[in-house]
Design a protein around this motif. Structure first.
Motif, mmCIF file in Angstrom:
data_model
loop_
_atom_site.group_PDB
_atom_site.id
_atom_site.type_symbol
_atom_site.label_atom_id
_atom_site.label_comp_id
_atom_site.label_asym_id
_atom_site.label_seq_id
_atom_site.Cartn_x
_atom_site.Cartn_y
_atom_site.Cartn_z
ATOM 1 N N GLY A 196 -13.485 10.426 2.595
ATOM 2 C CA GLY A 196 -13.271 10.728 4.023
ATOM 3 C C GLY A 196 -12.351 11.926 4.209
ATOM 4 N N VAL A 197 -11.336 12.057 3.330
ATOM 5 C CA VAL A 197 -10.416 13.195 3.430
ATOM 6 C C VAL A 197 -11.149 14.473 3.033
ATOM 7 N N LYS A 198 -11.957 14.370 1.969
ATOM 8 C CA LYS A 198 -12.755 15.535 1.546
ATOM 9 C C LYS A 198 -13.668 15.991 2.694
ATOM 10 N N SER A 199 -14.293 15.013 3.362
ATOM 11 C CA SER A 199 -15.204 15.357 4.476
ATOM 12 C C SER A 199 -14.437 16.021 5.616
ATOM 13 N N TYR A 200 -13.212 15.524 5.889
ATOM 14 C CA TYR A 200 -12.435 16.133 6.971
ATOM 15 C C TYR A 200 -12.024 17.558 6.607
ATOM 16 N N ILE A 201 -11.632 17.782 5.348
ATOM 17 C CA ILE A 201 -11.246 19.139 4.926
ATOM 18 C C ILE A 201 -12.429 20.092 5.114
ATOM 19 N N LYS A 202 -13.604 19.633 4.734
ATOM 20 C CA LYS A 202 -14.810 20.473 4.913
ATOM 21 C C LYS A 202 -15.067 20.717 6.407
ATOM 22 N N TYR A 203 -14.838 19.701 7.230
ATOM 23 C CA TYR A 203 -14.983 19.856 8.693
ATOM 24 C C TYR A 203 -14.043 20.962 9.191
ATOM 25 N N TYR A 259 -0.973 13.535 4.014
ATOM 26 C CA TYR A 259 -0.695 13.245 2.615
ATOM 27 C C TYR A 259 -1.396 11.916 2.323
ATOM 28 N N PRO A 260 -2.618 11.957 1.814
ATOM 29 C CA PRO A 260 -3.435 10.748 1.692
ATOM 30 C C PRO A 260 -3.178 10.004 0.388
ATOM 31 N N CYS A 261 -3.871 8.918 0.206
ATOM 32 C CA CYS A 261 -3.785 8.209 -1.062
ATOM 33 C C CYS A 261 -4.732 8.886 -2.049
ATOM 34 N N THR A 262 -4.528 8.631 -3.307
ATOM 35 C CA THR A 262 -5.482 9.038 -4.341
ATOM 36 C C THR A 262 -5.638 7.828 -5.271
ATOM 37 N N ALA A 263 -6.544 7.946 -6.213
ATOM 38 C CA ALA A 263 -6.727 6.816 -7.152
ATOM 39 C C ALA A 263 -5.414 6.575 -7.908
ATOM 40 N N ALA A 264 -4.741 7.696 -8.263
ATOM 41 C CA ALA A 264 -3.490 7.557 -9.049
ATOM 42 C C ALA A 264 -2.344 7.050 -8.180
ATOM 43 N N ALA A 279 0.450 9.279 14.705
ATOM 44 C CA ALA A 279 0.772 9.142 13.270
ATOM 45 C C ALA A 279 0.252 7.810 12.765
ATOM 46 N N THR A 280 -0.697 7.898 11.800
ATOM 47 C CA THR A 280 -1.260 6.663 11.218
ATOM 48 C C THR A 280 -1.346 6.831 9.711
ATOM 49 N N ASN A 281 -1.777 5.744 9.062
ATOM 50 C CA ASN A 281 -2.006 5.829 7.607
ATOM 51 C C ASN A 281 -3.494 6.091 7.338
ATOM 52 N N GLY A 282 -4.183 6.472 8.369
ATOM 53 C CA GLY A 282 -5.633 6.719 8.310
ATOM 54 C C GLY A 282 -6.369 5.705 9.154
ATOM 55 N N SER A 283 -5.632 4.574 9.428
ATOM 56 C CA SER A 283 -6.249 3.545 10.286
ATOM 57 C C SER A 283 -5.194 2.822 11.132
ATOM 58 N N THR A 284 -4.010 2.584 10.539
ATOM 59 C CA THR A 284 -2.973 1.810 11.235
ATOM 60 C C THR A 284 -1.818 2.714 11.659
ATOM 61 N N ARG A 285 -1.305 2.472 12.864
ATOM 62 C CA ARG A 285 -0.137 3.219 13.369
ATOM 63 C C ARG A 285 1.013 3.066 12.368
ATOM 64 N N ILE A 286 1.570 4.186 11.929
ATOM 65 C CA ILE A 286 2.657 4.141 10.920
ATOM 66 C C ILE A 286 3.776 3.216 11.368
ATOM 67 N N LEU A 287 4.170 3.315 12.642
ATOM 68 C CA LEU A 287 5.330 2.543 13.116
ATOM 69 C C LEU A 287 5.082 1.034 13.104
ATOM 70 N N GLU A 288 3.796 0.645 12.951
ATOM 71 C CA GLU A 288 3.481 -0.790 12.911
ATOM 72 C C GLU A 288 3.322 -1.310 11.479
ATOM 73 N N GLU A 331 -9.194 10.565 11.398
ATOM 74 C CA GLU A 331 -9.401 9.120 11.216
ATOM 75 C C GLU A 331 -10.888 8.768 11.265
ATOM 76 N N SER A 332 -11.638 9.514 12.093
ATOM 77 C CA SER A 332 -13.075 9.173 12.224
ATOM 78 C C SER A 332 -13.804 9.397 10.908
ATOM 79 N N PHE A 333 -13.289 10.328 10.090
ATOM 80 C CA PHE A 333 -13.904 10.535 8.762
ATOM 81 C C PHE A 333 -13.460 9.451 7.791
ATOM 82 N N MET A 334 -12.275 8.883 8.054
ATOM 83 C CA MET A 334 -11.754 7.874 7.121
ATOM 84 C C MET A 334 -12.500 6.555 7.273
#
Ligand code: P6P
Length: 337
Positions: A220-227, A263-268, A294-303, A327-330
């Motif tokens: 999803g992050v790769k798709s957003y970067i391409k977008y 700053y997304p997650c990666t496998a590592a 501000a979210t983690n890609g789906s959830t509000r960071i502050l929550e 987020e829509s790509f995630m």
């Protein structure tokens, strides 16, 4: 309020916003501002003093501690200890919390979480670095503050702010009633109100991510970067890529110009690199107060539940429309490669 309102005057004038305040938060913010001026003095001459380079030890994150890291950590902890308004400090540079149990401080109302010098690997190459802080009310009863006092969700922050040591030194903070920016005037040694009621543009054309890790990003992050890179005049694409590698600097630019920092997650690193308590929560509080998202890609960071002191979180933060688009790509169901 004229442009020459100092931070101290502003804090006092805004104290009226807190009907039950007795000045403790005002004094705590003042203490942070004083330490920031001391750290700024050393950051500005880091090249001249034997203060550059590694302190020869490593912090809890396993990162080599730059001497200025150690110096900044000591200055902020010292200012908070002597100020008397803080009963415990949690520092990104320290493995465990630091109770302040002097007679004055042990019953103080507030806890401070601080990243004393974020982006410090950039010190030697003269790239802006920053201090990030959060202030929480203690929730434990009388007696020494507890770890649980700082493991609070980001929604519980009383105040949050950052200092950016850049072409000028600025202190930007919120107490939940908007965001205000102060620029240090070295000629009088005061932070002066320069950016009242800061608002992040709802949309923008700057995306900020370390594309060096592209192959490891979730699809999803790769798709957003391409977008972001596709030509589309109607939506002002391709966007501009800007990545300083110092979160405070990247966030501050986006707060003023509009943009998204990811700053997304990666496998590592399934939870990403950035710390929830010391970076994500305070900066998310500020960006939300400025009208951003501000979210983690789906959830509000502050929550996001805070379970451990050095917990990490993926983060998508900045202009609301850009974060929503990312987020829509995630939502595409892919596994990080
Ligand atoms: P990378 C600095 O070390 C920091 O914590 C943030 O200030 C910055 O945004 C990020 O890490 C940079 O990480 O992996 O891109 O070098």
């Amino acid at each position: 309020m004229n442009n020459f309102t100092t931070l101290g005057q502003f804090i006092i004038e805004k104290q009226a916003d807190f009907p039950y305040a007795k000045g403790e938060l005002s004094r705590l913010l003042r203490d942070i501002g004083i330490a920031a001026k001391i750290v700024n003095r050393e950051v500005n001459k880091a090249g001249l003093m034997d203060i550059l380079g590694s302190a020869g030890n490593t912090n809890i994150q396993g990162e080599s501690q730059q001497k200025l890291d150690v110096y900044a950590n000591e200055q902020f902890i010292s200012a908070l200890r002597s100020g008397g308004e803080c009963c415990m400090v949690a520092s990104e540079e320290n493995e465990t919390v630091i109770p302040i149990d002097s007679a004055v401080s042990k019953s103080a109302k507030y806890i401070v979480a601080i990243d004393p010098l974020d982006g410090s690997s950039n010190i030697d190459v003269n790239v802006p670095v920053g201090t990030i802080f959060s202030i929480y009310r203690r929730i434990s009863p009388e007696g020494p503050a507890l770890l649980s006092d700082v493991l609070q969700k980001g929604t519980e922050q009383v105040a949050a702010g950052y200092i950016i040591y850049g072409s000028s030194t600025m202190l930007v903070y919120t107490t939940g009633r908007g965001v205000n920016g102060f620029t240090l005037d070295p000629s009088i040694g005061e932070f002066c109100l320069s950016h009242p009621e800061m608002k992040i543009p709802e949309n923008g054309t700057i995306y900020s991510i370390n594309e060096g890790y592209y192959v490891h990003f979730p699809q999803g992050v790769k798709s957003y970067i391409k977008y972001c890179q596709v030509e589309d005049e109607a939506s002002n694409r391709p966007y501009t890529s800007r990545y300083i590698g110092s979160m405070v600097a990247d966030l501050h630019r986006n707060l003023i110009k509009g943009g998204i920092f990811i700053y997304p997650c990666t496998a590592a690193a399934p939870n990403g690199k950035l710390r929830l308590v010391y970076e994500c929560n305070p900066l998310s509080f500020i960006i939300e107060q400025a009208g951003g998202r501000a979210t983690n890609g789906s959830t509000r960071i502050l929550e996001v539940e805070v379970n451990t002191l050095h917990q990490r979180s993926p983060i998508f933060i900045g202009s609301e429309q850009m974060v929503l688009k990312a987020e829509s790509f995630m939502n595409e169901v892919f596994e990080p490669s």
